[in-house]
Scaffold this active site. Structure first.
Site, mmCIF file in Angstrom:
data_model
loop_
_atom_site.group_PDB
_atom_site.id
_atom_site.type_symbol
_atom_site.label_atom_id
_atom_site.label_comp_id
_atom_site.label_asym_id
_atom_site.label_seq_id
_atom_site.Cartn_x
_atom_site.Cartn_y
_atom_site.Cartn_z
ATOM 1 N N HIS A 17 4.054 1.568 2.229
ATOM 2 C CA HIS A 17 5.254 0.875 1.749
ATOM 3 C C HIS A 17 5.891 1.667 0.603
ATOM 4 C CE1 HIS A 17 2.557 -2.636 3.037
ATOM 5 N NE2 HIS A 17 3.474 -2.526 3.979
ATOM 6 N N LYS A 71 -12.808 12.366 -7.945
ATOM 7 C CA LYS A 71 -13.282 12.046 -9.287
ATOM 8 C C LYS A 71 -12.579 10.824 -9.877
ATOM 9 C CE LYS A 71 -12.540 15.262 -11.956
ATOM 10 N NZ LYS A 71 -12.053 16.200 -12.777
ATOM 11 N N CYS A 115 2.862 -8.403 15.774
ATOM 12 C CA CYS A 115 4.180 -7.749 15.875
ATOM 13 C C CYS A 115 5.296 -8.789 15.899
ATOM 14 C CB CYS A 115 4.331 -6.956 17.174
ATOM 15 S SG CYS A 115 3.317 -5.504 17.323
ATOM 16 N N HIS A 169 -1.526 -2.965 17.269
ATOM 17 C CA HIS A 169 -2.586 -3.693 16.567
ATOM 18 C C HIS A 169 -3.921 -3.714 17.305
ATOM 19 C CE1 HIS A 169 1.146 -5.322 14.717
ATOM 20 N NE2 HIS A 169 0.446 -5.050 13.643
ATOM 21 N N CYS A 216 2.374 -10.419 21.144
ATOM 22 C CA CYS A 216 1.527 -10.022 20.002
ATOM 23 C C CYS A 216 1.994 -10.765 18.757
ATOM 24 C CB CYS A 216 1.583 -8.517 19.745
ATOM 25 S SG CYS A 216 0.657 -8.081 18.245
ATOM 26 N N HIS A 248 0.844 -1.192 0.000
ATOM 27 C CA HIS A 248 0.000 0.000 0.000
ATOM 28 C C HIS A 248 0.884 1.248 0.000
ATOM 29 C CE1 HIS A 248 0.921 0.516 4.221
ATOM 30 N NE2 HIS A 248 0.435 -0.689 4.505
ATOM 31 N N CYS A 300 -2.455 -4.783 22.380
ATOM 32 C CA CYS A 300 -1.224 -4.351 21.701
ATOM 33 C C CYS A 300 -1.374 -2.882 21.334
ATOM 34 C CB CYS A 300 -1.014 -5.173 20.434
ATOM 35 S SG CYS A 300 0.219 -4.447 19.334
ATOM 36 N N LYS A 358 -13.542 11.866 1.307
ATOM 37 C CA LYS A 358 -14.683 11.938 0.390
ATOM 38 C C LYS A 358 -14.213 11.537 -1.009
ATOM 39 C CE LYS A 358 -15.093 16.781 -1.091
ATOM 40 N NZ LYS A 358 -13.954 17.558 -0.678
#
Ligand code: MSP
Length: 506
Positions: free
Chosen positions: A20, A298, A128, A146, A125, A17, A143, A295
């Site tokens: 990264h 376009k 992690c 997370h 966790c 994403h 955690c 929001k």
């Protein structure tokens, strides 16, 4: 001059994403800029494929961790390519060469007396892949990263004597105030060290997905130990038939997000000391892009998805936006609306239009040849020392500040063209020399800013430089007036065309 820059290696438990993409973009800016300065650059990125987070994600999908790794490593590789990143190698922690080297270094840490058998009990966790102290937990034993509720886990495994490195680490921080940047992160890491270090489990007994512990194959090396070592192992096999370790180690800069500070600024240097390997020169931390829902825009929907933005607007626009919008080092919001605004006002209007107007006027008034003249003193003064300031900012990894220095000159050139109104000068023969000067200065100004912008927006800067007949990217010539007139200008087209796309289906 060797220069070795790294990104974290990304977990393959999900799709890449914008977060990264951000670190990869920033590291690429450093790599490209340093190449312009003549450094011998090695730029590493890759994927972190072992450990619990990946094993659990694969299990949920009903596939093996290797299958998940294979699938998503390809996506991360594609992302780097789509961003126009010039990484010299892409490491995967499942590479057999990496795994062999991890075993070798871990064995060395063991043989140097820094490992013992023990058992540990604490809140763990799995996302992690890390135990948490009670002080770190949020209400309900959650955690802090997370937000999932943690349970107490107990394991018998091999321990790394991190606690014995407290003093050496404090010494490292005292001797090298630039070891961690920016300053607030240095302070944070040092405070963590001073608060007392607990030994760290170096292996996992329950897990099979990892590098087997060389002296006890019933366990695998803890994923963070395995992952951190990528920065070192890659150099030994990235270039077939060559070992680049002597040339590029210690790393010049590890670029990371703030979430993984402790691992890079505390555990990593301690591990290296334990193995008798030099510690990196510097760890630089950036903030978080806040990727909230917005929001609908376009063309982009309500989140910035890096592949989509690069496909519609090109990678340069994305690279520019993330580094311009959020001050590098701090956290900040990004949004599709914000992206579109900067695309139109800054990229298309301030930079793109300035370039196309300048080229059109040179074509029309001077038969497509940049006139010979010299820039006026006030413009020369406004550009004075620019390349040095940009270099200094980039050395401090203040990428937004570097970009801002360049952009202020673009705005300055826009003011200049408005003030001088070359289209008026062209109507008066008595102003021919003046018009020469304005057109020369604009071409020179565009050349200088484009050379400096090249690491940020390589494709666009190259196109522009080619159109003004100047392709030399070296920073030595990035001063206004360093290049004389006489170049034949070419076609540029729209650098940042208007985008009319519809919002994709939700
Ligand atoms: N695999 C570990 C790192 C091991 S390095 C030896 C890991 N991987 S990760 O996939 O979670 O990627 C973490 C890195 O991605 C962060 O350190 C940061 O560089 C980047 N980002 C992920 N989300 C981010 C934002 N929302 N904003 C900015 N960068 C963030 O941790």
């Amino acid at each position: 001059m060797p220069y070795y820059v790294t990104t974290p290696i990304y977990y393959v438990n999900g799709e890449p994403h914008l977060g990264h993409a951000y670190t990869t973009i920033a590291a690429d800016v450093l790599a490209r800029h340093m190449r312009q300065r003549g450094a011998d650059v090695f730029f590493l990125t890759g994927t972190d494929e072992h450990g619990e987070p990946v094993a659990q994600a694969a299990e949920k999908l009903g596939i093996t961790p290797r299958e998940l790794g294979d699938k998503n490593a390809v996506r991360f590789k594609e992302l780097a390519a789509r961003l126009n990143a010039t990484n010299d190698f892409f490491i995967r922690t499942t590479d057999p060469e990496h795994m062999a080297k991890v075993a070798e270094v871990v064995q060395r840490i063991h043989d140097n007396g820094h490992v013992y058998a023990g058992s540990y009990e604490g809140y763990y966790c799995p996302r992690c892949a890390d135990f948490k102290t009670e002080a770190e937990l949020e209400e309900g034993n959650r955690c802090p990263i997370h937000k999932i509720e943690l349970t107490i886990e107990k394991e018998d495994n091999w321990f790394f004597r991190l606690s014995t490195f407290q003093e050496p680490l404090e010494r490292l921080y005292a001797e090298r105030p630039g070891f961690v940047a920016p300053q607030n992160r240095y302070n944070e890491a040092l405070a963590f060290i001073k608060s007392g270090l607990r030994d760290l489990s170096l292996s996992r007994a329950r897990l099979k997905w990892g590098v087997p512990v060389p002296w006890d194959e019933s366990q695998v090396v803890y994923v963070w130990i395995d992952a951190l070592l990528n920065y070192y192992t890659a150099l030994s096999y990235a270039r077939p038939g060559e070992d680049l370790t002597d040339m590029f180690w210690p790393a010049t800069v590890h670029l990371i997000g703030k979430d993984i500070l402790k691992f890079h600024a505390v555990i990593w240097p301690a591990m290296l000391m334990a193995a008798g390997i030099e510690v990196p020169e510097k760890v630089t931390i950036h903030g978080y892009l806040l990727l909230g829902e917005h929001k609908m825009s376009k063309s982009l929907g309500n989140v910035i998805e890096p592949f989509q933005v690069a496909d519609i607007y090109g990678p340069d626009a994305l690279r520019f936006y993330v580094l311009r919008e959020v001050s590098f080092g701090a956290d900040g919001e990004v949004s599709p609306e914000g992206f579109e605004t900067r695309y139109t006002t800054e990229l298309a209007n301030e930079y793109g239009n300035l370039a196309s107007r300048t080229l059109a006027m040179i074509e029309r008034y001077r038969d497509g040849v940049v006139p010979s003249a010299s820039a006026p003193d006030r413009l020369t003064a406004d550009f004075e020392g620019l390349a040095d300031v940009v270099k200094a900012r980039i050395d401090e990894v203040e990428l937004t500040a570097a970009l801002d220095e360049i952009w202020r000159r673009i705005k300055r050139l826009n003011r200049y063209v408005q003030d001088e109104a070359p289209w008026q000068l062209a109507k008066d023969d008595a102003e021919a020399d003046h018009l020469d000067q304005v057109l020369y200065t604009l071409a020179e100004g565009l050349r200088v800013v484009s050379v400096l912008l090249h690491p940020f927006m390589p494709g666009s800067a190259e196109r522009l430089l080619e159109a003004i007949g100047r392709e030399d990217l070296s920073l030595d010539a990035a001063t206004l007036g360093a290049v004389e007139g006489g170049a034949k200008v070419g076609e540029l087209g729209q650098l940042f065309p208007r985008v009319e796309a519809e919002a994709p289906a939700a």
